[in-house]
Write a protein that holds these residues in place. Structure first.
Motif, PDB file in Angstrom:
ATOM      1  N   GLN A   1       0.864  17.828 -11.441  1.00  0.00           N
ATOM      2  CA  GLN A   1       0.190  19.138 -10.884  1.00  0.00           C
ATOM      3  C   GLN A   1       1.260  20.337 -11.072  1.00  0.00           C
ATOM      4  O   GLN A   1       0.875  21.467 -11.752  1.00  0.00           O
ATOM      5  CB  GLN A   1      -0.267  19.078  -9.394  1.00  0.00           C
ATOM      6  N   ALA A   2       2.518  19.830 -10.910  1.00  0.00           N
ATOM      7  CA  ALA A   2       3.433  21.014 -11.138  1.00  0.00           C
ATOM      8  C   ALA A   2       3.528  21.395 -12.541  1.00  0.00           C
ATOM      9  O   ALA A   2       3.451  22.456 -13.000  1.00  0.00           O
ATOM     10  CB  ALA A   2       4.520  20.462 -10.619  1.00  0.00           C
TER      11      ALA A   2
ATOM     12  N   ALA B   1       1.061  -1.188   0.115  1.00  0.00           N
ATOM     13  CA  ALA B   1      -0.012   0.136  -0.079  1.00  0.00           C
ATOM     14  C   ALA B   1       0.800   1.243  -0.283  1.00  0.00           C
ATOM     15  O   ALA B   1       0.495   2.047  -0.811  1.00  0.00           O
ATOM     16  CB  ALA B   1      -1.014  -0.070   1.023  1.00  0.00           C
ATOM     17  N   LEU B   2       1.939   1.086   0.598  1.00  0.00           N
ATOM     18  CA  LEU B   2       2.673   2.484   1.012  1.00  0.00           C
ATOM     19  C   LEU B   2       3.555   2.609  -0.637  1.00  0.00           C
ATOM     20  O   LEU B   2       3.342   3.755  -0.980  1.00  0.00           O
ATOM     21  CB  LEU B   2       3.679   2.115   1.807  1.00  0.00           C
ATOM     22  N   ILE B   3       3.907   1.727  -1.182  1.00  0.00           N
ATOM     23  CA  ILE B   3       4.701   1.977  -2.267  1.00  0.00           C
ATOM     24  C   ILE B   3       3.447   2.409  -3.356  1.00  0.00           C
ATOM     25  O   ILE B   3       4.025   3.443  -4.040  1.00  0.00           O
ATOM     26  CB  ILE B   3       5.329   0.549  -2.925  1.00  0.00           C
ATOM     27  N   VAL B   4       2.355   1.922  -3.409  1.00  0.00           N
ATOM     28  CA  VAL B   4       1.473   2.270  -4.358  1.00  0.00           C
ATOM     29  C   VAL B   4       1.039   3.682  -4.119  1.00  0.00           C
ATOM     30  O   VAL B   4       1.060   4.624  -5.201  1.00  0.00           O
ATOM     31  CB  VAL B   4       0.244   1.348  -4.464  1.00  0.00           C
ATOM     32  N   ILE B   5       0.599   4.069  -2.902  1.00  0.00           N
ATOM     33  CA  ILE B   5       0.484   5.385  -2.653  1.00  0.00           C
ATOM     34  C   ILE B   5       1.415   6.276  -2.988  1.00  0.00           C
ATOM     35  O   ILE B   5       1.384   7.473  -3.483  1.00  0.00           O
ATOM     36  CB  ILE B   5      -0.166   5.402  -1.236  1.00  0.00           C
ATOM     37  N   GLY B   6       2.707   5.870  -2.571  1.00  0.00           N
ATOM     38  CA  GLY B   6       3.911   6.695  -2.724  1.00  0.00           C
ATOM     39  C   GLY B   6       3.913   6.964  -4.406  1.00  0.00           C
ATOM     40  O   GLY B   6       4.069   8.284  -4.702  1.00  0.00           O
TER      41      GLY B   6
ATOM     42  N   PHE C   1       1.951   6.780  -6.621  1.00  0.00           N
ATOM     43  CA  PHE C   1       0.623   7.676  -7.264  1.00  0.00           C
ATOM     44  C   PHE C   1       0.786   9.258  -6.915  1.00  0.00           C
ATOM     45  O   PHE C   1       0.703  10.195  -7.693  1.00  0.00           O
ATOM     46  CB  PHE C   1      -0.594   7.083  -7.072  1.00  0.00           C
ATOM     47  N   SER C   2       1.150   9.256  -5.496  1.00  0.00           N
ATOM     48  CA  SER C   2       1.081  10.843  -5.153  1.00  0.00           C
ATOM     49  C   SER C   2       2.383  11.467  -5.598  1.00  0.00           C
ATOM     50  O   SER C   2       2.226  12.626  -6.015  1.00  0.00           O
ATOM     51  CB  SER C   2       1.239  10.763  -3.554  1.00  0.00           C
ATOM     52  N   TRP C   3       3.334  10.803  -5.726  1.00  0.00           N
ATOM     53  CA  TRP C   3       4.675  11.337  -6.893  1.00  0.00           C
ATOM     54  C   TRP C   3       4.080  11.840  -8.085  1.00  0.00           C
ATOM     55  O   TRP C   3       4.386  13.064  -8.424  1.00  0.00           O
ATOM     56  CB  TRP C   3       5.657  10.288  -6.532  1.00  0.00           C
ATOM     57  N   LEU C   4       3.536  10.930  -8.860  1.00  0.00           N
ATOM     58  CA  LEU C   4       3.122  11.069 -10.259  1.00  0.00           C
ATOM     59  C   LEU C   4       1.984  12.477 -10.155  1.00  0.00           C
ATOM     60  O   LEU C   4       2.357  13.257 -11.109  1.00  0.00           O
ATOM     61  CB  LEU C   4       2.484   9.729 -10.736  1.00  0.00           C
TER      62      LEU C   4
END
Lengths: 373, 365
Positions: free
Chosen positions: A26-27, A11-16, A18-21
């Motif tokens: 957004q930037a 879960a941590l890898i997936v969330i990490g 996705f939030s990075w992408l």
């Protein structure tokens, strides 16, 4: 304990990731000053679409342009599925023919068209269509049919209200025939006496519509195409893009469907056929009651995936210039840069199409599946 | 009374009678097919051999295709192949360095042949693959051992098609094994991720994944990181292959009897060693034929990179006929390219059929 650790880690890898992408996106979007959201759908598209099943002008909105593209995708996928099923079944059955030459030619067809990329085949058909003569020297094999580099033109019936009533009568007749045929089959299975169904069929599907035609006095007039200097007027003209795409999809997928049909028929054990002969069934009834129901159980699941493939393959339209949903969405992407939203729309459309085909075919499959004790 | 003599049942005449002329409808079919076949072959021979132009003179402004234009429609122009075959096979790879791309193609073919032979199916094969892929990378990029550096943007043709397909399968395969195991995992979250991945990718056409890779990857990467177009396409292809292979492998996993798992459990093997030593070897062996069939599809599917502007075999050929001299000779070019694709796919398809018979031998009685 280990179960929890593994899952939390995943879960941590997936969330990490996705939030990075999403953060990057957004930037980047902020830096490029591209508006996000689906507001652009209401704006004027300004892109021309040659083929549209519903009225459309470049002044219409992006939403309407995308709907036109989606309808074009559905249109070519629908005809592709219908025609490929017919051709594929014919070839699959012909492969099992006792005639050696026919069987060999059909297996050559299957081997040949299966082993060439579909895109290459589409280009080839399109190149051949473009090599056709211009409208003035259009190939004119029979009256009313013109084949030129503008596509295939053929006459259609000049449609009037009376024709609609006739069609309605025919459809009602068809439904009634199916119901009565089912009832007749059930009765035959009960008492073992065979009943002829054709008199009812003729009465309902031919005599009834014919009566409607005569009473309403439907005129029979054809809208004939006629070649002008640069274009063809009247009748229906199928564009070379649509024609090449449909033709390619049908030829390619028929090769796969033929294999599916053949394996389905071969899966019915010979003993079944011998047993039905021993019971004295006519060979047409052996096919109808013994071979087909069993073959269908083997055929339908792979056929479903083949239909899904065909629907997805219609996206190759973009390479030969038929404006399907992918083609229109990518053009829009180049115009307004809203890649994320448009890719989401394309994926949404295909996922919906795929799920609908799956749902329909699974429903059908459930009806024909083997009922086990 | 004597019984009549048994009819002759062998020999060519009897064969013809039994297979081609056994009823009037069969006779009719045979005759119609023979006539169509004869007409078609005669046309192909006339067009492709008798009236064909094999080469044209090359002037200062490039090839002069007037001779081809004169016979267009009645004869093939194979001169377009003799003139452009190196471009089709190697794309924009520097002309003097194309021997390197040729070695790469041969290395790939060697790799396929070795992997196809059952006696080489042992762990060392993975090492051979790694070594060969490193060598292929060195040859393509260069920049070491005195080889000129060639950037990825200049790769193309058949070499590129083989790279996309082979690297795609080589990376997607381990990924697919993990996903297939994940889909059958008892851990709900992991199972859920794997199902979502497979269904999302399989629900959409490859072309949209490629578009996504070409337009959305740059958005998803941090500022300044600019992934090469080829790499982006390769990632999309790996994700696509991975989803399809995972389903095939899952089929193999499902086909294994539960007793195999129970036996491994009774031996006290851990999850990973159960899978590595007992489950996967059997499951993969079961699904080799559908795997090969999938590889055929993947090989053909790499041609779709054309839509995002990579010069693979098909795209390079299209570029070749974009030249003014060769416009209008598309059919000849597509036949040539089709022949190459067909050779690869047909070889794989025949191999798959042979393998199916071979692998099923132990089940025959």
């Amino acid at each position: 304990m280990r179960r929890v650790v593994w899952q939390v880690l995943a879960a941590l890898i997936v969330i990490g990731v996705f939030s990075w992408l999403i953060g990057n996106a957004q930037a980047n979007l902020g830096a490029r000053n591209v508006a996000s959201g689906f507001g652009f759908l209401q704006r004027e598209a300004g892109l021309p679409i040659a083929e549209h099943l519903i009225p459309y002008t470049p002044a219409d909105s992006y939403l309407r342009a995308l709907v036109v593209g989606m309808l074009n995708t559905l249109w070519v996928a629908f005809w592709g599925i219908v025609l490929a099923t017919i051709l594929g079944t014919v070839i699959g059955v012909a492969r099992l023919s006792k005639n050696w030459l026919l069987a060999k030619l059909m297996s050559a067809y299957v081997e040949f068209f299966r082993d060439l990329p579909l895109l290459l085949q589409l280009f080839l058909w399109y190149a051949l269509l473009q090599g056709l003569p211009p409208v003035r020297q259009a190939i004119h094999p029979i009256a009313g049919v013109y084949l030129s580099n503008r596509g295939l033109s053929f006459p259609v019936l000049d449609w009037q209200t009376a024709h609609s009533w006739t069609l309605l009568a025919f459809i009602l007749g068809l439904i009634a025939t199916v119901i009565s045929a089912k009832r007749a089959t059930r009765k035959s299975l009960d008492d073992g006496r065979q009943r002829a169904t054709w008199p009812t069929a003729v009465l309902l599907m031919a005599v009834m519509p014919a009566t409607v035609v005569i009473t309403l006095g439907a005129p029979f007039a054809l809208d004939m195409p006629s070649p002008q200097s640069f274009n063809i007027r009247g009748g229906v003209t199928v564009s070379p893009e649509f024609f090449a795409l449909l033709f390619g999809l049908v030829i390619y997928n028929a090769a796969f469907i033929a294999e599916i049909v053949r394996s389905g028929i071969q899966s019915v054990s010979h003993g079944q056929i011998e047993a039905s002969r021993a019971l004295g069934l006519k060979s047409s009834n052996t096919l109808k009651w013994i071979v087909f129901p069993q073959a269908l159980r083997v055929i339908v699941p792979p056929l479903t995936s083949q239909y899904l493939n065909l629907a997805k393959q219609s996206s190759l339209a973009v390479a030969i210039g038929y404006q399907d949903i992918v083609s229109i969405a990518t053009t829009a992407m180049n115009q307004n840069g809203q890649a994320v939203e448009l890719v989401a729309i394309i994926m949404g459309v295909y996922l919906t199409i795929s799920l609908s085909i799956s749902a329909l075919m699974n429903h059908y499959n459930a009806r024909i599946a083997l009922v086990e004790r | 009374m004597r019984t009549p003599p048994v009819q002759e049942r062998s020999g060519p005449i009897a064969w013809l009678r039994q297979n081609l002329f056994y009823s009037w409808i069969s006779t009719l079919t045979t005759i119609v097919l023979l006539v169509v076949l004869a007409k078609f072959s005669a046309f192909v021979f006339q067009w492709g051999v008798v009236n064909a132009i094999w080469s044209v003179p090359t002037g200062p402004q490039g090839p002069n295709s007037d001779a081809c234009k004169a016979v267009q429609g009645s004869g093939a122009c194979w001169a377009v192949i003799t003139d452009k075959y190196r471009f089709m096979l190697f794309g924009m790879y520097p002309f003097e360095e194309q021997w390197r791309a040729l070695i790469v193609v041969l290395l790939f073919i060697g790799l396929y042949v070795v992997s196809g032979m059952k006696r080489f199916w042992r762990p060392a094969l993975a090492g051979v693959w790694t070594l060969a892929l490193v060598a292929i990378g060195l040859l393509m990029w260069g920049g070491v051992f005195g080889l000129q550096f060639v950037p990825q943007t200049q790769w193309g043709g058949l070499a590129l098609t083989l790279i996309l397909a082979t690297v795609g399968v080589a990376v997607a395969f381990p990924l697919a094994i993990l996903v297939a195991l994940g889909r059958r995992s008892k851990l709900p979250f992991i199972r859920w991720i794997c199902v979502a991945y497979v269904e999302m990718i399989r629900g959409v056409p490859l072309i949209t994944l490629l578009f996504m890779a070409s337009v959305m990857f740059p958005l998803l990467m941090p500022e300044g990181v600019n992934l090469d177009k080829l790499l982006r396409a390769q990632v999309a292809i790996i994700l696509f292959f991975g989803a399809y292979l995972a389903e095939v492998i899952r089929g193999g996993l499902q086909a294994l009897p539960k007793g195999q798992y129970e036996a491994a459990h009774a031996l006290g093997l851990s999850y990973w060693s159960t899978n590595r030593k007992i489950i996967l070897p059997q499951a993969l062996q079961l699904v080799i034929p559908p795997l090969v069939n999938n590889f055929i599809g993947f090989f053909k599917d790499t041609s779709l990179v054309l839509v995002i502007g990579l010069y693979d075999l098909l795209a390079a050929s299209r570029a070749a006929i974009g030249e003014p001299a060769w416009q209008g000779f598309a059919v000849e070019t597509y036949i040539f390219v089709g022949f190459i694709y067909f050779a690869f796919c047909f070889a794989m398809s025949k191999y798959s059929q042979k393998l199916e018979v071979h692998l099923n031998q132990h089940r025959k009685r």
